[in-house]
Design an enzyme around this catalytic site. Structure first.
Site, PDB file in Angstrom:
ATOM      1  N   HIS A   1       0.592  -1.124  -0.053  1.00 61.70           N
ATOM      2  CA  HIS A   1       0.064   0.138   0.020  1.00 61.70           C
ATOM      3  C   HIS A   1       1.284   0.987  -0.149  1.00 61.70           C
ATOM      4  O   HIS A   1       0.419   2.297   0.337  1.00 61.70           O
ATOM      5  CB  HIS A   1      -1.174   0.309   1.403  1.00 61.70           C
ATOM      6  CG  HIS A   1      -1.975  -1.175   1.023  1.00 61.70           C
ATOM      7  ND1 HIS A   1      -2.288  -1.375   1.789  1.00 61.70           N
ATOM      8  CD2 HIS A   1      -2.402  -1.400   0.083  1.00 61.70           C
ATOM      9  CE1 HIS A   1      -3.528  -2.435   1.775  1.00 61.70           C
ATOM     10  NE2 HIS A   1      -3.449  -2.439   0.375  1.00 61.70           N
TER      11      HIS A   1
ATOM     12  N   CYS B   1       5.647  11.277  -8.121  1.00 62.62           N
ATOM     13  CA  CYS B   1       5.106  12.467  -8.302  1.00 62.62           C
ATOM     14  C   CYS B   1       4.037  12.108  -9.905  1.00 62.62           C
ATOM     15  O   CYS B   1       4.457  11.060 -10.655  1.00 62.62           O
ATOM     16  CB  CYS B   1       6.560  13.239  -9.628  1.00 62.62           C
ATOM     17  SG  CYS B   1       6.416  14.171 -10.974  1.00 62.62           S
TER      18      CYS B   1
ATOM     19  N   LEU C   1      -5.450  -9.661  17.283  1.00 58.25           N
ATOM     20  CA  LEU C   1      -5.438  -9.403  18.388  1.00 58.25           C
ATOM     21  C   LEU C   1      -7.017 -11.074  18.837  1.00 58.25           C
ATOM     22  O   LEU C   1      -7.586 -10.825  19.742  1.00 58.25           O
ATOM     23  CB  LEU C   1      -6.276  -7.890  19.048  1.00 58.25           C
ATOM     24  CG  LEU C   1      -6.727  -7.567  20.292  1.00 58.25           C
ATOM     25  CD1 LEU C   1      -5.224  -7.889  20.949  1.00 58.25           C
ATOM     26  CD2 LEU C   1      -6.892  -6.037  19.923  1.00 58.25           C
TER      27      LEU C   1
HETATM   28  N1  APR Z   1      -2.086  -7.366  17.921  1.00 61.88           N
HETATM   29  C1  APR Z   1      -2.768  -7.692  17.398  1.00 61.88           C
HETATM   30  N2  APR Z   1      -3.294  -7.294  16.405  1.00 61.88           N
HETATM   31  C2  APR Z   1      -3.673  -6.164  16.698  1.00 61.88           C
HETATM   32  C3  APR Z   1      -3.393  -5.464  17.424  1.00 61.88           C
HETATM   33  C4  APR Z   1      -2.587  -5.854  18.599  1.00 61.88           C
HETATM   34  N3  APR Z   1      -2.041  -5.085  19.712  1.00 61.88           N
HETATM   35  N4  APR Z   1      -4.470  -4.089  17.698  1.00 61.88           N
HETATM   36  C5  APR Z   1      -5.652  -4.409  16.556  1.00 61.88           C
HETATM   37  N5  APR Z   1      -5.125  -5.611  16.145  1.00 61.88           N
HETATM   38  C6  APR Z   1      -5.410  -6.413  14.581  1.00 61.88           C
HETATM   39  C7  APR Z   1      -7.366  -5.800  14.595  1.00 61.88           C
HETATM   40  O1  APR Z   1      -8.313  -6.938  16.014  1.00 61.88           O
HETATM   41  C8  APR Z   1      -7.701  -5.493  14.121  1.00 61.88           C
HETATM   42  O2  APR Z   1      -7.782  -7.210  13.516  1.00 61.88           O
HETATM   43  O3  APR Z   1      -5.797  -5.428  13.890  1.00 61.88           O
HETATM   44  C9  APR Z   1      -6.521  -5.491  13.043  1.00 61.88           C
HETATM   45  C10 APR Z   1      -6.309  -3.635  12.850  1.00 61.88           C
HETATM   46  O4  APR Z   1      -7.781  -4.012  11.592  1.00 61.88           O
HETATM   47  P1  APR Z   1      -7.478  -2.617  10.561  1.00 61.88           P
HETATM   48  O5  APR Z   1      -8.112  -1.926  11.325  1.00 61.88           O
HETATM   49  O6  APR Z   1      -8.264  -2.864   9.665  1.00 61.88           O
HETATM   50  O7  APR Z   1      -6.458  -2.741   9.675  1.00 61.88           O
HETATM   51  P2  APR Z   1      -5.647  -3.686   8.225  1.00 61.88           P
HETATM   52  O8  APR Z   1      -5.654  -4.908   8.697  1.00 61.88           O
HETATM   53  O9  APR Z   1      -4.005  -3.505   7.980  1.00 61.88           O
HETATM   54  O10 APR Z   1      -6.492  -2.198   7.203  1.00 61.88           O
HETATM   55  C11 APR Z   1      -5.561  -3.179   5.986  1.00 61.88           C
HETATM   56  O11 APR Z   1      -7.004  -0.767   5.168  1.00 61.88           O
HETATM   57  O12 APR Z   1      -8.179   1.456   5.071  1.00 61.88           O
HETATM   58  C12 APR Z   1      -6.722   0.321   4.676  1.00 61.88           C
HETATM   59  O13 APR Z   1      -5.317   0.787   3.217  1.00 61.88           O
HETATM   60  C13 APR Z   1      -5.430   0.744   4.576  1.00 61.88           C
HETATM   61  O14 APR Z   1      -3.761  -1.180   5.115  1.00 61.88           O
HETATM   62  C14 APR Z   1      -5.030  -0.538   5.501  1.00 61.88           C
HETATM   63  C15 APR Z   1      -6.007  -1.850   4.746  1.00 61.88           C
HETATM   64 ZN    ZN Z   2       8.187  14.489 -11.483  1.00 64.73          ZN
END
Ligand code: APR
Ligand code: ZN
Length: 238
Positions: free
Chosen positions: A111, A119, A205
């Site tokens: 990402h 640019c 988590l």
């Molecule tokens: N340890 C382990 N897991 C954790 C912890 C922790 N301390 N804290 C939170 N989590 C878990 C949550 O339970 C959740 O399932 O991490 C996950 C985070 O999920 P999201 O917030 O949806 O993040 P992510 O899965 O990386 O999102 C994917 O969505 O918005 C787009 O581009 C953005 O890269 C991102 C993509």
């Molecule tokens: Zn350029």
């Protein structure tokens, strides 16, 4: 050396691995998307509509990197890359630089990265610190008004999908850490691995949206689960 020792590992990480470092997640309670509309700051349309608001959003997150450190989960993956005899590919959905600062190498940022600017005029990607603005000029072609964070927005194609697919299908183990499994194509990796007969493990988590697709799911804090997993794997158990 047994096959298990030289097993090739494909590791996908998400915002949850950086949560204990103080980097906000997106979909947890109080997460980024509960306060900011992703349509406004994480789409090309949002950037076209109000580039200053988008720059402000990413400038704040880029500035935030100075105040956070890698946590034991990032450090454990760097140790795994150093000490495991087989290939260890880390693909992250995160745009922070905590894997690199923990010592991981060749991290694939599907990402993009907060520490780079892109640019729109010439396609140049360069390391960037500080604040981006509408008036920012490209280091390569000197065009101004077209420089954006080098971050993949919704509706855009994630980076490095060819090498990601290749490494995923060549893996003996698919390990997913700290991701909700809400966003494709990353959310689809577990099904692809499973269809290819690759062992799949989730460390998160709480159960992710795809948790039932994993051969094994361990739930808890990444800073507990990941070091324990790495220790066991390096000791030859799993
Ligand atoms: N340890 C382990 N897991 C954790 C912890 C922790 N301390 N804290 C939170 N989590 C878990 C949550 O339970 C959740 O399932 O991490 C996950 C985070 O999920 P999201 O917030 O949806 O993040 P992510 O899965 O990386 O999102 C994917 O969505 O918005 C787009 O581009 C953005 O890269 C991102 C993509
Ligand atoms: Zn350029």
């Amino acid at each position: 050396m047994s096959k298990r020792d030289s097993a090739s590992l494909f590791i996908l990480t998400g915002a949850g691995i950086s949560a204990e470092s103080g980097v906000e997640t997106f979909r947890d309670k109080g997460g980024i998307w509960s306060r900011v509309r992703l349509e406004d700051v994480a789409t090309p349309e949002g950037f076209a509509r109000d580039p200053a608001a988008v720059h402000a959003f990413y400038n704040a997150r880029r500035a935030g990197l100075a105040g956070v450190q890698p946590n034991p989960a990032h450090l454990a993956l760097a140790r795994l890359q150093r000490d495991h005899p087989g290939a260890v590919t880390i693909v992250t959905q995160n745009i922070d630089d905590l894997h690199e600062r923990a010592g991981s190498r060749s991290v694939i940022h599907m990402h993009g990265e907060l520490t780079k600017a892109l640019c729109g005029a010439c396609g140049d990607r360069s390391p960037f610190a500080g604040d981006l603005a509408i008036s920012s000029t490209c280091a390569a072609c000197a065009t101004s008004g077209q420089v954006r964070p080098d971050v993949v927005w919704f509706g855009e194609m994630p980076y490095h999908m060819d090498v990601i697919e290749e490494r995923l299908l060549a893996a003996d183990l698919f390990l997913s850490i700290g991701t909700s499994g809400a966003v494709y194509p990353a959310a689809g990796f577990v099904a692809e691995a499973r269809a290819a007969g690759i062992r799949t493990i989730e460390l998160n988590l709480e159960p992710s949206e795809g948790t039932l697709l994993f051969d094994e799911a361990r739930h808890g804090l990444a800073s507990d689960l990941v070091p324990a997993f790495v220790e066991a794997l390096l000791r030859g158990a799993r």
